[in-house]
Design a protein around this motif. Structure first.
Motif, PDB file in Angstrom:
ATOM      1  N   MET A 145       0.815  -1.215   0.000  1.00 59.25           N
ATOM      2  CA  MET A 145       0.000   0.000   0.000  1.00 59.25           C
ATOM      3  C   MET A 145       0.848   1.264   0.000  1.00 59.25           C
ATOM      4  O   MET A 145       0.398   2.319  -0.435  1.00 59.25           O
ATOM      5  N   LYS A 148       1.070   2.891  -3.380  1.00 57.08           N
ATOM      6  CA  LYS A 148      -0.186   3.263  -4.046  1.00 57.08           C
ATOM      7  C   LYS A 148      -0.089   4.610  -4.750  1.00 57.08           C
ATOM      8  O   LYS A 148      -0.512   4.764  -5.892  1.00 57.08           O
ATOM      9  N   VAL A 162      -7.361  -4.083  -5.465  1.00 55.19           N
ATOM     10  CA  VAL A 162      -6.967  -4.411  -4.092  1.00 55.19           C
ATOM     11  C   VAL A 162      -7.293  -5.875  -3.830  1.00 55.19           C
ATOM     12  O   VAL A 162      -8.442  -6.304  -3.988  1.00 55.19           O
TER      13      VAL A 162
END
Length: 215
Positions: A145, A148, A162
């Motif tokens: 993450m 991202k 995801v």
């Protein structure tokens, strides 16, 4: 435009687009600076190549690529800005084909005082796109993450899904194995490649070589 030119075209363009109307009346809202880390050399390259194109004059330069360093002489036809980089599109007699040469790999640019008869150009849209859309590496990777924001910045919010584990499943085609390898290494431990297998092997071998450098 003025950021990459020795001449001031900005105001002239504004006046041409405006034509007495209010299209660009609110000047200063949108600012475009095409300059790069090579800002000092870029205007000179553009000006030299622009004049060579106009005069049908061959240009010569030293070119640096994955294959090494080489002396090139080409017939220049177009200056292209694509994917945040500048290129000259020209015919290379040594290769017998039209090629794109990236400005920041092109140094010691010089005029040759030799001239050429212009050749018929290939379909430009097809020719240019083919350099950037060759799909040779089908990457599947799982990103942390923490990565991202970079994925969104470079490829948009729809470039990943995801997963159930909370990772970012990324699939994309790349035209260069060496480029995607360098790109993946820039994420450090924030990415794990799932496919293709040859890329996993390449990353593992290079990572092991890097470790040996520090042991």
């Amino acid at each position: 435009i003025d950021s990459v030119s020795k001449n001031n075209y900005g105001q002239t363009l504004i006046e041409k687009f405006s034509s007495g109307k209010t299209i660009l009346a609110e000047q200063g809202i949108i600012l475009i600076d095409l300059a790069s880390w090579y800002q000092n050399s870029l205007p000179d390259k553009i000006e030299r190549i622009r004049l060579a194109i106009r005069n049908h004059e061959n240009i010569a330069f030293v070119y640096y690529s994955e294959k090494g360093e080489s002396e090139r002489m080409i017939e220049p036809y177009r200056i292209l800005f694509q994917w945040s980089a500048w290129y000259v599109y020209g015919y290379c007699p040594a290769q017998g084909a039209f090629r794109l040469f990236r400005f920041n790999r092109l140094w010691e640019l010089r005029n040759t005082n030799t001239f050429f008869d212009p050749r018929p150009l290939p379909d430009e849209k097809t020719a240019f796109e083919s350099y950037f859309q060759k799909e040779t590496v089908e990457l599947t990777a799982s990103f942390d993450m923490r990565a991202k924001y970079r994925l969104i910045e470079e490829y948009g919010p729809d470039c990943f899904t995801v997963s159930e584990s909370g990772g970012l499943l990324f699939r994309r085609s790349f035209s260069s194995a060496s480029y995607v390898t360098q790109w993946l290494f820039s994420f450090g431990d924030q990415v794990k490649v799932l496919a293709p297998s040859f890329l996993i092997t390449t990353l593992r071998e290079q990572a092991e070589n890097m470790v040996r450098q520090y042991t």
